[in-house]
Design a protein around this motif. Sequence first.
Motif, PDB file in Angstrom:
ATOM      1  N   ASP A 158       0.833  -1.382  -0.115  1.00  0.00           N
ATOM      2  CA  ASP A 158      -0.020  -0.171   0.015  1.00  0.00           C
ATOM      3  C   ASP A 158       0.886   1.170   0.122  1.00  0.00           C
ATOM      4  O   ASP A 158       0.353   2.386   0.124  1.00  0.00           O
ATOM      5  CB  ASP A 158      -1.003   0.033   1.290  1.00  0.00           C
ATOM      6  N   ARG A 159       2.226   1.275  -0.116  1.00  0.00           N
ATOM      7  CA  ARG A 159       3.118   2.082  -0.207  1.00  0.00           C
ATOM      8  C   ARG A 159       2.986   3.047  -1.709  1.00  0.00           C
ATOM      9  O   ARG A 159       2.645   2.437  -2.510  1.00  0.00           O
ATOM     10  CB  ARG A 159       4.545   1.707  -0.206  1.00  0.00           C
ATOM     11  N   VAL A 160       3.145   4.253  -1.563  1.00  0.00           N
ATOM     12  CA  VAL A 160       2.891   4.983  -2.589  1.00  0.00           C
ATOM     13  C   VAL A 160       4.401   5.787  -2.890  1.00  0.00           C
ATOM     14  O   VAL A 160       5.007   6.372  -2.069  1.00  0.00           O
ATOM     15  CB  VAL A 160       2.003   6.405  -2.384  1.00  0.00           C
ATOM     16  N   ALA A 161       4.877   5.393  -4.095  1.00  0.00           N
ATOM     17  CA  ALA A 161       6.406   5.979  -4.414  1.00  0.00           C
ATOM     18  C   ALA A 161       6.361   7.361  -4.662  1.00  0.00           C
ATOM     19  O   ALA A 161       7.088   8.120  -4.055  1.00  0.00           O
ATOM     20  CB  ALA A 161       6.744   5.194  -5.279  1.00  0.00           C
ATOM     21  N   VAL A 162       5.222   7.786  -5.404  1.00  0.00           N
ATOM     22  CA  VAL A 162       5.015   9.381  -5.926  1.00  0.00           C
ATOM     23  C   VAL A 162       3.858   9.777  -5.823  1.00  0.00           C
ATOM     24  O   VAL A 162       2.738   8.901  -6.142  1.00  0.00           O
ATOM     25  CB  VAL A 162       5.439   9.320  -7.313  1.00  0.00           C
ATOM     26  N   ARG A 163       3.472  10.739  -5.114  1.00  0.00           N
ATOM     27  CA  ARG A 163       2.011  11.122  -4.762  1.00  0.00           C
ATOM     28  C   ARG A 163       1.572  12.055  -5.899  1.00  0.00           C
ATOM     29  O   ARG A 163       2.395  12.733  -6.565  1.00  0.00           O
ATOM     30  CB  ARG A 163       2.024  11.949  -3.687  1.00  0.00           C
ATOM     31  N   GLN A 164       0.287  12.227  -6.270  1.00  0.00           N
ATOM     32  CA  GLN A 164      -0.214  12.960  -7.248  1.00  0.00           C
ATOM     33  C   GLN A 164      -0.032  14.318  -7.036  1.00  0.00           C
ATOM     34  O   GLN A 164       0.263  15.131  -8.062  1.00  0.00           O
ATOM     35  CB  GLN A 164      -1.685  12.749  -7.166  1.00  0.00           C
ATOM     36  N   GLU A 165       0.012  14.794  -5.751  1.00  0.00           N
ATOM     37  CA  GLU A 165       0.521  16.493  -5.358  1.00  0.00           C
ATOM     38  C   GLU A 165       1.673  16.521  -6.101  1.00  0.00           C
ATOM     39  O   GLU A 165       2.094  17.592  -6.841  1.00  0.00           O
ATOM     40  CB  GLU A 165       0.392  16.586  -4.134  1.00  0.00           C
ATOM     41  N   TRP A 166       2.755  15.763  -6.064  1.00  0.00           N
ATOM     42  CA  TRP A 166       3.935  15.974  -6.708  1.00  0.00           C
ATOM     43  C   TRP A 166       4.075  15.902  -8.223  1.00  0.00           C
ATOM     44  O   TRP A 166       4.592  17.055  -8.703  1.00  0.00           O
ATOM     45  CB  TRP A 166       5.111  14.988  -5.880  1.00  0.00           C
ATOM     46  N   ILE A 167       3.440  14.974  -8.686  1.00  0.00           N
ATOM     47  CA  ILE A 167       3.318  15.074 -10.081  1.00  0.00           C
ATOM     48  C   ILE A 167       2.686  16.353 -10.573  1.00  0.00           C
ATOM     49  O   ILE A 167       3.156  16.890 -11.323  1.00  0.00           O
ATOM     50  CB  ILE A 167       2.368  13.648 -10.556  1.00  0.00           C
ATOM     51  N   ASP A 168       1.720  16.819  -9.959  1.00  0.00           N
ATOM     52  CA  ASP A 168       0.961  17.967 -10.392  1.00  0.00           C
ATOM     53  C   ASP A 168       1.872  19.332 -10.335  1.00  0.00           C
ATOM     54  O   ASP A 168       1.626  20.069 -11.053  1.00  0.00           O
ATOM     55  CB  ASP A 168      -0.390  18.336  -9.487  1.00  0.00           C
ATOM     56  N   ARG A 169       2.770  19.311  -9.515  1.00  0.00           N
ATOM     57  CA  ARG A 169       3.654  20.111  -9.256  1.00  0.00           C
ATOM     58  C   ARG A 169       4.897  20.199 -10.206  1.00  0.00           C
ATOM     59  O   ARG A 169       5.313  21.042 -11.005  1.00  0.00           O
ATOM     60  CB  ARG A 169       4.305  20.670  -7.903  1.00  0.00           C
ATOM     61  N   ALA A 170       5.266  19.087 -10.177  1.00  0.00           N
ATOM     62  CA  ALA A 170       6.811  18.677 -10.933  1.00  0.00           C
ATOM     63  C   ALA A 170       6.539  18.699 -12.473  1.00  0.00           C
ATOM     64  O   ALA A 170       7.709  19.187 -13.179  1.00  0.00           O
ATOM     65  CB  ALA A 170       7.357  17.641 -10.369  1.00  0.00           C
ATOM     66  N   VAL A 171       5.649  17.972 -12.980  1.00  0.00           N
ATOM     67  CA  VAL A 171       5.554  17.757 -14.346  1.00  0.00           C
ATOM     68  C   VAL A 171       5.537  19.010 -15.079  1.00  0.00           C
ATOM     69  O   VAL A 171       6.296  19.255 -15.966  1.00  0.00           O
ATOM     70  CB  VAL A 171       4.586  16.391 -14.743  1.00  0.00           C
ATOM     71  N   PRO A 172       4.640  19.898 -14.827  1.00  0.00           N
ATOM     72  CA  PRO A 172       4.549  20.993 -15.459  1.00  0.00           C
ATOM     73  C   PRO A 172       5.737  21.910 -15.419  1.00  0.00           C
ATOM     74  O   PRO A 172       6.173  22.589 -16.203  1.00  0.00           O
ATOM     75  CB  PRO A 172       3.137  21.527 -14.961  1.00  0.00           C
ATOM     76  N   ARG A 173       6.255  21.854 -14.166  1.00  0.00           N
ATOM     77  CA  ARG A 173       7.369  22.905 -13.878  1.00  0.00           C
ATOM     78  C   ARG A 173       8.761  22.443 -14.705  1.00  0.00           C
ATOM     79  O   ARG A 173       9.268  23.410 -14.992  1.00  0.00           O
ATOM     80  CB  ARG A 173       7.797  22.913 -12.487  1.00  0.00           C
ATOM     81  N   PHE A 174       8.789  21.226 -14.989  1.00  0.00           N
ATOM     82  CA  PHE A 174      10.146  20.720 -15.826  1.00  0.00           C
ATOM     83  C   PHE A 174       9.839  20.325 -17.139  1.00  0.00           C
ATOM     84  O   PHE A 174      10.888  20.177 -17.944  1.00  0.00           O
ATOM     85  CB  PHE A 174      10.829  19.322 -14.812  1.00  0.00           C
ATOM     86  N   THR A 175       8.406  20.122 -17.731  1.00  0.00           N
ATOM     87  CA  THR A 175       8.478  19.579 -18.964  1.00  0.00           C
ATOM     88  C   THR A 175       7.477  20.638 -19.676  1.00  0.00           C
ATOM     89  O   THR A 175       7.564  20.724 -20.829  1.00  0.00           O
ATOM     90  CB  THR A 175       7.715  18.296 -19.041  1.00  0.00           C
ATOM     91  N   GLY A 176       6.535  21.582 -18.924  1.00  0.00           N
ATOM     92  CA  GLY A 176       5.950  22.456 -19.789  1.00  0.00           C
ATOM     93  C   GLY A 176       4.468  21.653 -19.971  1.00  0.00           C
ATOM     94  O   GLY A 176       3.487  22.430 -20.638  1.00  0.00           O
TER      95      GLY A 176
END
Length: 175
Positions: free
Chosen positions: A149-167
């Motif tokens: 039930d462990r989560v490696a990457v949370r949706q909140e981080w994806i929501d911040r990081a993907v647009p920031r680093f990839t546009g």
Amino acid sequence: MYSPSPDPADARRLADAHDKAAAALGAAPRGPLVWGWHGRTLSRRADHPEHGACWLRLLAASADKAGGKLWTGTADAALSVPQAVHRPVLHAVHDATDTAYAYRAELTSFIDSPACSPGPVLRQELDLPASWWASLRADLARLAVVSTDRVAVRQEWIDRAVPRFTGAPAPQITE
């Protein structure tokens, strides 16, 4: 990144806690100290009368922030990952606290094989035998069936990081 705290008193506190953990676990540290992420962990080879060559890793956190997946990850893996998967064996865990900090020491078997990279990023192509890759594939297949039930990457981080680093817009995590 992988260095002691910039505060010498903080680095000394962690080194002292590492020495106390070694004594509590009956291990004799030797060799150089190895600092982890932002001085949060401190590790060192150690000899143990029963287990032989070991690795003693100490994790530190403020007392109110101890716990969670970083705190229990090694022990959780020891319980849930099949023994057939090649990895260090967890021999012992020792928890301690003082007025402001909590510490978790983990004594695992020492792996004397050379590391593929001195840091977290692989910067050159590896020249490894086919048997190494076959062993890795077998271990990954064994791991793939372990329920967690462990989560490696949370949706909140994806929501911040993907647009920031990839546009690009962030994808939704589905599994």
